[in-house]
Structures are given as structure tokens and as C-alpha cells.
Design an enzyme around this catalytic site. Structure first.
Site, PDB file in Angstrom:
ATOM      1  N   GLY A 136       2.799  -2.753  -1.630  1.00 59.88           N
ATOM      2  CA  GLY A 136       1.441  -2.232  -1.535  1.00 59.88           C
ATOM      3  C   GLY A 136       0.576  -2.745  -2.667  1.00 59.88           C
ATOM      4  O   GLY A 136       0.950  -3.719  -3.338  1.00 59.88           O
ATOM      5  N   ASN A 137      -0.563  -2.130  -2.876  1.00 59.46           N
ATOM      6  CA  ASN A 137      -1.441  -2.559  -3.969  1.00 59.46           C
ATOM      7  C   ASN A 137      -2.115  -1.338  -4.593  1.00 59.46           C
ATOM      8  O   ASN A 137      -1.926  -0.214  -4.136  1.00 59.46           O
ATOM      9  CB  ASN A 137      -2.457  -3.586  -3.463  1.00 59.46           C
ATOM     10  N   ARG A 138      -2.883  -1.595  -5.629  1.00 60.35           N
ATOM     11  CA  ARG A 138      -3.390  -0.485  -6.436  1.00 60.35           C
ATOM     12  C   ARG A 138      -4.785  -0.004  -6.033  1.00 60.35           C
ATOM     13  O   ARG A 138      -5.432   0.718  -6.777  1.00 60.35           O
ATOM     14  CB  ARG A 138      -3.387  -0.906  -7.912  1.00 60.35           C
TER      15      ARG A 138
END
Ligand code: CTP
Length: 397
Positions: free
Chosen positions: A187-189
Site C-alpha cells: 500500500g502507500n501512505r
């Protein structure tokens, strides 16, 4: 019943249309006292005024609170066997429903189906609260507080003077997640805060907002239609479905550029076999579709929907944030790129950001901030709404 009070306090005239069952709880005189209006309960009241259609035709907003399982069922099937369901069939105003029922009834497949059909038709259905119900039961199904219902309901009324009134916008937000196995993902932030702020600002300007929401901890604003997605490919499908009918599509989500080439149907295990204690799997990545580029291609030479992309840039020794944003605007082919300045502690997860708004064909980028994302959302809409062709122009296009 108490929803009448905050609606009247907000300056609105309220006409109460109780069902026969509602009258078992609260009698017509009480409704009349609360609303300051005569109360109609039957299609046979004021027949000379054709009340069964007139009420729906003249309302700016129809609020059904509480919406029982029975009412949801009748509304889904277009049954008009009392005054309230006649109003629902004859109105073109936004319709808001605040369901309230026992948890088992709320979760029953029939109710779930009815809610989903009504939402697809554009009825704004609130999620019920969770908590103590009538009797000793407890769980989801509780009627939200009157102020919350009134706030949600009023958010649906378009202010004619609002700059996006009558327009529809789709906004993606959050960060996509790409599953590796049943328990893991990459995923990402992205926090989703910017997309939420854009949705809230668009709704406040009178737009009908569809929020295509990947992973985020931020709740969606009230009064917008939410479509939850997980992966980039889910988002691509949701955006494709939203394409027709929307005047603007804003790609504020952080879409994963890559996903694992394969999905393990069962959990990837550490090997405990002798000699393999130190080994680790190698994950091969493949590219995800570029959703925004796909939209640009689909639109071709048409002018709608207006397409807005986002970019998170740091700048480096080869170019500044603006250089990269400009290059992205050109190679993506969208109408606007909003570049977020990324630095230590800025943009991701923060409430404030500095944005550069670049419009295709203009050499005057606007820098805005550092400012709360709510304010930069407003600055972005100020620019984007100028690019929306008028309806007449689109029809003769
Ligand atoms: N985007 C998209 N589909 C993708 C990746 C990104 O639609 N697979 C959208 C994002 O929502 C954003 C814009 O494209 O609006 C730019 O995203 P970004 O990740 O900055 O662009 P990339 O083209 O992936 O470039 P970079 O190499 O800088 O990551």
C-alpha cells in the site's frame, strides 16, 4: 420526530407526512404543533388540492426519518399505498432516509438489497447508528441524532447560487492496496485527507459528489455517495462506471503503479525446512493500469468530463517540483495537475499542504499554501470550475 426542530431552526418550512404507524407513536396535533403546519396523513385529505402529488412536487427536500424496513421495501418497489409513499413517487427533490430498525432487520438480505437499489437511484440513505435499540437489543439500527439527520439532509439541498449547483463530480481518494495473499497487501501512505476536503468543498458548492474511496482513516463527508474500492483495478472499474454523467473527475487517490504479478490464494509461509530458514520469497511486480491516462484516451477530443490529476513531487537535481508537474500535465494529457510539495513531514497525512495548480495551455501555475487542505480544496475548485463547459455548449458539442 425531533428532526423537525433543527430543520425549522435552520429557517425551513416543514410539512410533516406521518404514516399510519407513526400516528400510533405521536398524534397529528403534536406534529402540527411542532411543525406549525397542518398535517396530512392520508391521500384522501385535501383531495381538491391533489395533496398526494402536490406535496412531493413542491418540496425542496424529502426526509424520511425514521425509515423503517417496511418503508424501504415499499419505496424500492414504487408502492404508493399511503400519502408518504405517494410523496416519494412524485418528488424530484433530493430524498434522504434515516433508517431505524432492529439489527437483524437492517442486516437482512432484503433490506440490504433495498438500500442498495435505492442508493443506486440516488436516494441518500444514512448509515444508522449503533447502540441501544428498543427493548434490550443493541447493535446497528439506531436512528441517528436529530441534528445529524438534519445536517446530512440539508447538505443535499442545492443552493441555486452555488457555483457547482446541478453539476456532478467524481473524486477518487485514499491509497489503493494491492493484495499479496489473503492477509497481506502492498500500500502507500496517502491519508485521503485532500480527496475528502475536495469532496466536502464540491458538495458545499452544490455539486452531487461521488467519492471513490480506497484505504483511508478519514471518514467521508456527509451528503456524498461513497463507493469503496481496494485495488487500482477496482478503482479503475469504479471510475469507468462513474465516467458517464459526471462533469468533472478528480483523481486525488494515490494509485499503486505496480502490483504483485501473482496473488497467493493461501498465506505465504516462512519455510522452516532445514537450510531454508534464511530464505525469503521474491515478489515480482507488474504495472497497474494508468487510470487517468485511460480517462484522457476515452474522452478523446470531447471537453467533458474535465479531468484533474494529482502529483506528489519532491523535485531533485534534474528538475524542480514545477518542472516535474508540468511534464506530468503534458504526458498525462489531463486538464489540470495539482502538484503537492512533498518534504519531511509535509503532505502525507498532514492537515496542511502547499499545492501548485497547473492548467493545460496556461503558463501561469498558481502556488497555494502552506494552507489547510480544506482551503487548498477551495482554491482548486475555483480553478477547475472555470474549465467546466456550460451545459448548452456540451449539448451542441
Ligand atoms: N494515477 C492513475 N493511475 C495510476 C497511477 C496514478 O490514475 N496507475 C493518477 C493519480 O491518481 C494522480 C496522477 O495519476 O492523479 C499522477 O499520479 P503519480 O503517481 O504522481 O503519477 P505517475 O504517472 O505514476 O508518475 P510517477 O512516476 O511520478 O509516480
Amino acid at each position: 420526530m425531533l428532526v423537525v426542530a433543527p430543520l425549522r431552526e435552520a429557517g425551513h418550512q416543514v410539512k410533516v407526512v406521518p404514516t399510519e404507524s407513526a400516528l400510533n407513536f405521536v398524534g397529528a396535533p403534536t406534529w402540527e404543533a411542532l411543525s406549525g403546519e397542518p398535517v396530512s396523513t392520508s391521500v384522501w385529505d385535501n383531495v381538491d388540492e391533489v395533496a398526494h402529488v402536490r406535496i412531493g412536487q413542491t418540496a425542496d427536500l424529502v426526509v424520511v426519518a425514521p425509515a423503517t424496513a417496511d418503508l424501504l421495501g415499499r419505496a424500492t418497489h414504487g408502492i404508493a399505498n399511503d400519502l408518504l409513499t405517494n410523496v416519494l413517487l412524485s418528488t424530484t427533490a433530493p430524498v434522504v432516509m434515516a433508517p431505524a430498525m432492529h439489527t437483524e432487520m437492517w442486516l437482512n438480505a432484503a433490506t440490504v438489497h433495498n438500500v442498495s437499489v435505492l442508493r443506486r437511484r440516488g436516494v441518500h440513505i444514512m448509515e444508522p447508528d449503533s447502540g441501544r435499540l428498543t427493548g434490550t437489543d443493541s447493535g446497528p439500527g439506531r436512528l441517528p441524532e436529530p441534528e445529524a439527520i438534519a445536517e446530512f439532509a440539508l447538505a443535499q439541498v442545492h443552493d441555486e447560487g452555488a457555483s457547482l449547483a446541478g453539476l456532478r463530480v467524481a473524486i477518487t481518494t485514499g491509497g489503493t492496496r494491492e493484495a499479496l495473499d489473503p492477509v497481506r497487501y502492498s500500500g502507500n501512505r496517502s491519508s485521503g485527507k485532500q480527496g475528502m476536503a475536495l469532496a466536502e468543498a464540491a458538495r458545499a458548492r452544490g455539486a452531487k459528489v461521488e467519492l471513490i474511496m480506497a484505504a483511508t482513516d478519514v471518514p467521508a463527508p456527509t451528503g456524498v455517495k461513497v463507493i469503496k474500492v481496494e485495488s487500482a483495478r477496482d478503482m479503475q472499474n469504479a471510475v469507468a462506471n462513474a465516467y458517464d454523467g459526471n462533469d468533472v473527475i478528480v483523481m486525488a487517490a494515490a494509485v499503486a503503479d505496480f502490483r504483485s504479478a501473482s496473488y497467493a490464494e493461501t498465506k505465504i509461509k516462512k519455510s522452516h525446512a532445514a537450510g531454508e530458514e534464511e530464505s525469503a520469497p521474491v515478489i515480482e511486480l507488474v504495472r497497474n493500469p494508468d487510470i487517468l491516462a485511460g480517462l484522457v484516451k476515452r474522452r478523446g477530443s470531447r471537453t467533458t468530463p474535465v479531468l484533474v490529476g494529482f502529483a506528489a513531487e519532491t523535485g531533485d537535481e534534474n528538475g524542480t517540483i514545477l518542472d516535474y508537474a508540468l511534464a506530468k500535465l503534458e504526458h498525462k494529457g489531463c486538464d489540470v495537475i495539482v502538484a503537492n510539495e512533498v518534504g519531511e513531514g509535509t503532505t502525507f497525512g498532514q492537515d496542511s499542504s502547499t499545492v501548485h495548480i497547473l492548467v493545460a495551455g496556461s503558463d501561469q501555475p498558481q502556488r497555494y499554501g502552506p494552507a489547510p487542505k480544506r482551503e487548498s480544496a477551495s482554491a482548486i475548485w475555483d480553478v477547475v470550475e472555470q474549465l467546466i463547459p456550460s451545459k448548452d455548449a456540451v449539448e451542441s458539442n
